[in-house]
Design a protein around this motif. Sequence first.
Motif, short mmCIF file in Angstrom:
data_model
loop_
_atom_site.label_atom_id
_atom_site.label_comp_id
_atom_site.label_asym_id
_atom_site.label_seq_id
_atom_site.Cartn_x
_atom_site.Cartn_y
_atom_site.Cartn_z
N UNK A 25 0.82 -1.21 0.00
CA UNK A 25 0.00 0.00 0.00
C UNK A 25 0.85 1.26 0.00
N UNK A 26 1.97 1.21 0.71
CA UNK A 26 2.89 2.36 0.69
C UNK A 26 3.47 2.57 -0.71
N UNK A 27 3.80 1.47 -1.39
CA UNK A 27 4.32 1.59 -2.75
C UNK A 27 3.26 2.21 -3.66
N UNK A 28 2.04 1.70 -3.57
CA UNK A 28 0.95 2.28 -4.36
C UNK A 28 0.69 3.72 -3.97
N UNK A 29 0.80 4.01 -2.67
CA UNK A 29 0.57 5.37 -2.18
C UNK A 29 1.60 6.36 -2.69
N UNK A 30 2.83 5.92 -2.83
CA UNK A 30 3.87 6.82 -3.37
C UNK A 30 3.55 7.18 -4.82
N UNK A 31 3.18 6.18 -5.61
CA UNK A 31 2.85 6.44 -7.02
C UNK A 31 1.64 7.36 -7.12
N UNK A 32 0.58 7.03 -6.39
CA UNK A 32 -0.63 7.87 -6.41
C UNK A 32 -0.33 9.24 -5.82
N UNK A 33 0.50 9.30 -4.79
CA UNK A 33 0.85 10.57 -4.15
C UNK A 33 1.58 11.51 -5.11
N UNK A 123 -12.81 14.22 -10.26
CA UNK A 123 -13.15 12.90 -9.73
C UNK A 123 -12.74 11.79 -10.70
N UNK A 124 -12.83 12.04 -12.01
CA UNK A 124 -12.38 11.04 -12.97
C UNK A 124 -10.86 10.85 -12.87
N UNK A 125 -10.14 11.94 -12.65
CA UNK A 125 -8.69 11.82 -12.45
C UNK A 125 -8.39 11.08 -11.16
N UNK A 126 -9.22 11.32 -10.15
CA UNK A 126 -9.08 10.61 -8.88
C UNK A 126 -9.31 9.11 -9.08
N UNK A 127 -10.30 8.76 -9.90
CA UNK A 127 -10.55 7.35 -10.18
C UNK A 127 -9.32 6.72 -10.82
N UNK A 128 -8.74 7.41 -11.79
CA UNK A 128 -7.53 6.91 -12.43
C UNK A 128 -6.42 6.69 -11.40
N UNK A 129 -6.25 7.65 -10.50
CA UNK A 129 -5.24 7.52 -9.46
C UNK A 129 -5.51 6.37 -8.51
#
Length: 148
Positions: A25-33, A123-129
């Motif tokens: 989750x941290x790895x995914x969080x860094x990318x999304x962050x 929100x669509x960009x948020x979905x992508x993230x």
Amino acid sequence: MSTTTTNQIERTSLNSLAISGALAGLAGGVVFGIMMGLMGMLPMVGMLVGQENAVIGSVVHLAISAFIGAVYGVIAGRLPINATNAFVGGIVNGVVWWVLGALILMPLYLGMTHMVFVIGQAQWMSLLGHILYGLVTSFVFISLAKRS
């Protein structure tokens, strides 16, 4: 094998899955962050703890990412660990948390009740993230789970 031993093995297994999930989750969080930072969204995340600040927002975002990853690990760890389950599970995880987090919980927590279930370009960009987060988390998780 006694019940106590079985319970200890199950608890150890759950702990291992949760830890692997949190790291994923941290790895995914860094990318999304990074994506959120480029979009200027991190100060809003900081507002969840009363600080409209990108650094605080990053810390909050990573804490949430680790928690969601741990939950994912406990759930996904009960399924066969393969690329198909990771791909589908990552997308489902991202979409579920987009609906729960971005469309419901965050607007409610920030007092923006008029924004609940509002879907526009942001929100669509948020979905992508969120989908990107889910996919990175799931594939890092299967890598970590195979090592355990």
